[in-house]
Design a protein around this motif. Structure first.
Motif, PDB file in Angstrom:
ATOM      1  N   VAL A   1       0.344  -0.084 -18.958  1.00  0.00           N
ATOM      2  CA  VAL A   1      -1.102   0.178 -18.906  1.00  0.00           C
ATOM      3  C   VAL A   1      -1.423   0.710 -17.515  1.00  0.00           C
ATOM      4  CG1 VAL A   1      -3.414  -0.876 -18.978  1.00  0.00           C
ATOM      5  CG2 VAL A   1      -1.631  -1.708 -20.520  1.00  0.00           C
ATOM      6  N   ALA A   2      -2.349   1.674 -17.466  1.00  0.00           N
ATOM      7  CA  ALA A   2      -2.800   2.185 -16.161  1.00  0.00           C
ATOM      8  C   ALA A   2      -4.157   1.592 -15.864  1.00  0.00           C
ATOM      9  CB  ALA A   2      -2.891   3.705 -16.208  1.00  0.00           C
ATOM     10  N   GLY A   3      -4.238   0.848 -14.783  1.00  0.00           N
ATOM     11  CA  GLY A   3      -5.523   0.264 -14.430  1.00  0.00           C
ATOM     12  C   GLY A   3      -5.773   0.340 -12.939  1.00  0.00           C
ATOM     13  N   ASP A   4      -6.758  -0.410 -12.487  1.00  0.00           N
ATOM     14  CA  ASP A   4      -7.108  -0.507 -11.067  1.00  0.00           C
ATOM     15  C   ASP A   4      -7.398   0.874 -10.487  1.00  0.00           C
ATOM     16  OD1 ASP A   4      -6.892  -3.378 -10.838  1.00  0.00           O
ATOM     17  OD2 ASP A   4      -4.737  -3.118 -11.083  1.00  0.00           O
ATOM     18  N   ALA A   5      -6.820   1.150  -9.298  1.00  0.00           N
ATOM     19  CA  ALA A   5      -7.173   2.379  -8.584  1.00  0.00           C
ATOM     20  C   ALA A   5      -6.272   3.542  -9.012  1.00  0.00           C
ATOM     21  CB  ALA A   5      -7.023   2.134  -7.094  1.00  0.00           C
ATOM     22  N   GLY A   6      -6.871   4.711  -9.212  1.00  0.00           N
ATOM     23  CA  GLY A   6      -6.102   5.924  -9.528  1.00  0.00           C
ATOM     24  C   GLY A   6      -5.320   5.851 -10.818  1.00  0.00           C
ATOM     25  N   PRO A   7      -5.891   5.302 -11.894  1.00  0.00           N
ATOM     26  CA  PRO A   7      -5.078   5.061 -13.088  1.00  0.00           C
ATOM     27  C   PRO A   7      -4.542   6.307 -13.794  1.00  0.00           C
ATOM     28  CG  PRO A   7      -7.371   4.386 -13.455  1.00  0.00           C
ATOM     29  CD  PRO A   7      -7.241   4.714 -12.004  1.00  0.00           C
ATOM     30  N   VAL A   8      -5.237   7.434 -13.693  1.00  0.00           N
ATOM     31  CA  VAL A   8      -4.727   8.620 -14.402  1.00  0.00           C
ATOM     32  C   VAL A   8      -3.400   9.058 -13.787  1.00  0.00           C
ATOM     33  CG1 VAL A   8      -5.151  11.068 -14.864  1.00  0.00           C
ATOM     34  CG2 VAL A   8      -6.958   9.391 -15.278  1.00  0.00           C
ATOM     35  N   ALA A   9      -3.369   9.119 -12.447  1.00  0.00           N
ATOM     36  CA  ALA A   9      -2.109   9.471 -11.788  1.00  0.00           C
ATOM     37  C   ALA A   9      -1.074   8.372 -12.034  1.00  0.00           C
ATOM     38  CB  ALA A   9      -2.345   9.652 -10.294  1.00  0.00           C
ATOM     39  N   ARG A  10      -1.531   7.145 -11.948  1.00  0.00           N
ATOM     40  CA  ARG A  10      -0.601   6.020 -12.092  1.00  0.00           C
ATOM     41  C   ARG A  10       0.064   6.038 -13.470  1.00  0.00           C
ATOM     42  NH1 ARG A  10      -2.182  -0.334 -10.849  1.00  0.00           N
ATOM     43  NH2 ARG A  10      -0.110  -0.957 -10.201  1.00  0.00           N
TER      44      ARG A  10
ATOM     45  N   GLU B   1       0.828  -1.199   0.000  1.00  0.00           N
ATOM     46  CA  GLU B   1       0.000   0.000   0.000  1.00  0.00           C
ATOM     47  C   GLU B   1       0.877   1.270   0.000  1.00  0.00           C
ATOM     48  OE1 GLU B   1      -3.922   0.130   2.470  1.00  0.00           O
ATOM     49  OE2 GLU B   1      -2.273   0.763   3.740  1.00  0.00           O
ATOM     50  N   ARG B   2       1.911   1.264   0.818  1.00  0.00           N
ATOM     51  CA  ARG B   2       2.806   2.423   0.916  1.00  0.00           C
ATOM     52  C   ARG B   2       3.524   2.658  -0.418  1.00  0.00           C
ATOM     53  NH1 ARG B   2       7.754   2.604   1.147  1.00  0.00           N
ATOM     54  NH2 ARG B   2       8.084   0.411   1.613  1.00  0.00           N
ATOM     55  N   ARG B   3       3.972   1.574  -1.046  1.00  0.00           N
ATOM     56  CA  ARG B   3       4.699   1.720  -2.320  1.00  0.00           C
ATOM     57  C   ARG B   3       3.755   2.157  -3.441  1.00  0.00           C
ATOM     58  NH1 ARG B   3       6.745  -3.656  -3.313  1.00  0.00           N
ATOM     59  NH2 ARG B   3       5.524  -4.379  -1.556  1.00  0.00           N
ATOM     60  N   TYR B   4       2.561   1.602  -3.417  1.00  0.00           N
ATOM     61  CA  TYR B   4       1.537   1.966  -4.417  1.00  0.00           C
ATOM     62  C   TYR B   4       1.210   3.459  -4.280  1.00  0.00           C
ATOM     63  CZ  TYR B   4      -2.632   0.892  -7.285  1.00  0.00           C
ATOM     64  OH  TYR B   4      -3.570   0.823  -8.278  1.00  0.00           O
ATOM     65  N   ALA B   5       1.037   3.893  -3.027  1.00  0.00           N
ATOM     66  CA  ALA B   5       0.706   5.303  -2.770  1.00  0.00           C
ATOM     67  C   ALA B   5       1.852   6.217  -3.211  1.00  0.00           C
ATOM     68  CB  ALA B   5       0.405   5.505  -1.291  1.00  0.00           C
ATOM     69  N   GLU B   6       3.075   5.745  -3.046  1.00  0.00           N
ATOM     70  CA  GLU B   6       4.241   6.543  -3.439  1.00  0.00           C
ATOM     71  C   GLU B   6       4.221   6.794  -4.952  1.00  0.00           C
ATOM     72  OE1 GLU B   6       9.006   5.819  -3.437  1.00  0.00           O
ATOM     73  OE2 GLU B   6       7.882   4.757  -1.904  1.00  0.00           O
ATOM     74  N   VAL B   7       3.896   5.735  -5.703  1.00  0.00           N
ATOM     75  CA  VAL B   7       3.848   5.866  -7.167  1.00  0.00           C
ATOM     76  C   VAL B   7       2.709   6.814  -7.574  1.00  0.00           C
ATOM     77  CG1 VAL B   7       3.408   4.585  -9.307  1.00  0.00           C
ATOM     78  CG2 VAL B   7       4.938   3.627  -7.582  1.00  0.00           C
ATOM     79  N   LEU B   8       1.541   6.635  -6.967  1.00  0.00           N
ATOM     80  CA  LEU B   8       0.408   7.491  -7.341  1.00  0.00           C
ATOM     81  C   LEU B   8       0.667   8.955  -6.989  1.00  0.00           C
ATOM     82  CD1 LEU B   8      -1.100   4.794  -7.846  1.00  0.00           C
ATOM     83  CD2 LEU B   8      -3.129   5.935  -6.992  1.00  0.00           C
ATOM     84  N   SER B   9       1.248   9.204  -5.826  1.00  0.00           N
ATOM     85  CA  SER B   9       1.543  10.588  -5.438  1.00  0.00           C
ATOM     86  C   SER B   9       2.503  11.217  -6.432  1.00  0.00           C
ATOM     87  CB  SER B   9       2.213  10.632  -4.061  1.00  0.00           C
ATOM     88  OG  SER B   9       1.247  10.531  -3.091  1.00  0.00           O
ATOM     89  N   ALA B  10       3.484  10.431  -6.852  1.00  0.00           N
ATOM     90  CA  ALA B  10       4.437  10.948  -7.851  1.00  0.00           C
ATOM     91  C   ALA B  10       3.709  11.248  -9.162  1.00  0.00           C
ATOM     92  CB  ALA B  10       5.554   9.935  -8.080  1.00  0.00           C
TER      93      ALA B  10
END
Ligand SMILES: Cc1cc2nc3c(=O)[nH]c(=O)nc-3n(C[C@H](O)[C@H](O)[C@H](O)COP(=O)(O)OP(=O)(O)OC[C@H]3O[C@@H](n4cnc5c(N)ncnc54)[C@H](O)[C@@H]3O)c2cc1C
Length: 441
Positions: A375-384, A101-110
């Protein structure tokens, strides 16, 4: 990677409110004969645009052809609800792996930071707003998920603020919701304007070719031949960024499934309607805590956007039009929230598909010698996608960073069973989501 004829071609619904509200773009420049390039990228959504921009910075002397079946802004990246999310715990649930979760959030925040930077640097007019997101609940299913969302945001350190029913009523002009949670660090945007702005400001060595459908991909020596509807491109290296159609293009096969969802947008409210119903805010970005709830936006020009309803979107069999039931659901949601506005006409109805994986896994990396995919999928794909497209180009160029290491540390998307088993399982899940959150629609 699998080569050959592509059977799952993009069939987005022609209407898209966000796109239609923009001025007509300059004419497309489709591929109309044989062409050669150093790089071919298929798909000009957030992933393809980000990969092209960064690749061009790494290889300023090489020609990058970015191929898009429709116009930029008509794909999923331009037809979404416009939330750029720094962390989206939907689907993670209380049994979350906290390190993941922490790593996923780090990528999305970036990803949010990267998009914010590009919008500012290139002065992209896309109604970028730091208003953020407000999760709202209207029933027990929403409350249950809101508790998970709150806990997840606390774990990753997002600034959050609770809203009770009174505060929600004041802000949203409806007593439909009884609890809410605002989370900082997110943006809301006009999504078609974002991607069009990104496309218009690509480096000079990126050649964007819209209205160019890639119908087959073949190996030619060490490179690739991309057969298009009216020409062909030969390229030394290839990136697949076709969103939920990437499996059909031959990348990440059996790792993604697509779910269609739908949006409707009303006419702009009159000044009197706006003042009567939304006296406290000029815009809104409401995300349903319940998976079955409705996303709601009050746009800068005071239109209401309602997004709800899901269907399993089987490759090659996607619906050509928005189902009547989805439009009925949008009407129902509008009436339930703002009865006095319930008969406002919808000027636009559209749908699109989102790629999901079984484990919120990464769709990122090498597919074959000289070919990569993102590919950007799942949660928050635009940021991802805004950041993973960029990171893929770094990965290819050998440019290391802590963020790239984080991205590479995320589990790869897990294998999914084929249809009809997959369709059966997804439909069963969607049915249980509809049942659990029926009152939240
Ligand atoms: C109604 C709706 C609401 C959503 N709301 C949100 C939201 O608020 N926030 C959020 O983060 N996400 C949201 N999403 C999801 C998000 O928009 C997508 O997951 C994301 O934009 C996917 O980006 P991408 O670059 O991977 O793919 P895409 O944006 O789908 O780009 C891929 C492109 O590849 C092109 N392509 C595919 N095959 C070919 C081919 N054979 N030849 C040529 N071109 C091809 C397609 O035309 C497409 O433009 C929403 C999606 C929908 C449909």
């Amino acid at each position: 990677m699998k080569f050959g004829t592509i059977r799952d071609l993009p069939v987005e619904h022609a209407d898209c409110g966000w796109y239609n509200l923009l001025p007509a773009p300059p004419p497309a420049r489709p591929v109309a004969g044989p062409e050669a390039a150093d790089w071919a990228i298929v798909g000009a959504g957030v992933c393809g645009l980000a990969a092209a921009r960064r690749l061009a910075e790494h290889y300023p002397d090489q020609r990058i052809v970015l191929l898009e079946a429709t116009r930029v802004g008509l794909g999923a990246s331009g037809r979404n609800s416009g939330f750029v999310l720094n962390y989206s715990p939907h689907g993670v649930g209380s049994g979350a792996d906290h390190d993941f979760e922490r790593r996923y959030a780090e990528v999305l925040s970036a990803g949010v930071d990267e998009l914010r930077r590009l919008v500012a640097e290139h002065q992209i007019q896309c109604d970028w707003s730091e208003w953020g997101r407000l999760y709202v609940s209207a029933g027990s299913d929403g409350d249950h998920h809101l508790a998970d969302v709150r806990a997840a945001h606390q774990r990753v350190g997002t600034e959050i603020r609770d809203y009770d029913a009174t505060a929600l009523r004041r802000l949203t002009g409806t007593s439909f919701y009884h609890s809410g949670l605002w989370a900082a660090g997110n943006a809301i945007v006009q999504p078609a304007a974002v991607v069009r702005g990104l496309a218009a400001t690509l480096p000079v060595n990126v050649d964007l070719r819209e209205e160019t459908l890639v119908t087959a991909i073949h190996r030619r020596g060490d490179g690739f031949q991309l057969v298009c509807d009216a020409g062909e491109v030969t390229a030394d290296r290839l990136i697949l960024a076709g969103g939920c159609y990437t499996g059909g293009l031959g990348g990440f096969r059996g790792r993604t499934l697509a779910v269609a969802t739908y949006g409707s947008m009303t006419r702009a409210l009159s000044a009197e309607e706006k003042a009567a119903h939304f006296p406290e805010t000029d815009e809104l970005g409401l995300l349903p805590a319940s998976h079955n709830g409705s996303t709601v936006r009050l746009t800068r020009d005071h239109r209401l956007l309602i997004r709800n309803s899901f269907d399993y979107s089987r490759p090659g069999r996607r619906p050509p039009a928005v189902p009547g039931e989805a439009i009925d659901n949008h009407r129902k949601a509008l009436r339930a929230r703002w009865p006095a506005l319930g008969d406002l006409e919808f000027e636009h109805n559209w749908g699109g598909s989102i790629a999901y994986t079984r484990n919120q896994g990464a769709l990122f990396g090498r597919l074959a010698e000289g070919a990569w995919g993102v590919v950007a999928g799942d949660a928050g794909p635009v940021a991802r996608g805004s950041i993973t497209g960029k990171l893929l180009a770094d990965y290819i160029a050998g440019a290391e960073s802590a963020l790239l290491s984080t991205q590479l540390s995320l589990a790869k998307a897990a294998w999914l069973p084929p249809d009809p088993i997959l369709g059966f399982a997804v439909n069963r899940e969607l049915k249980s989501i509809r049942r659990a959150g029926a009152v939240e629609l």
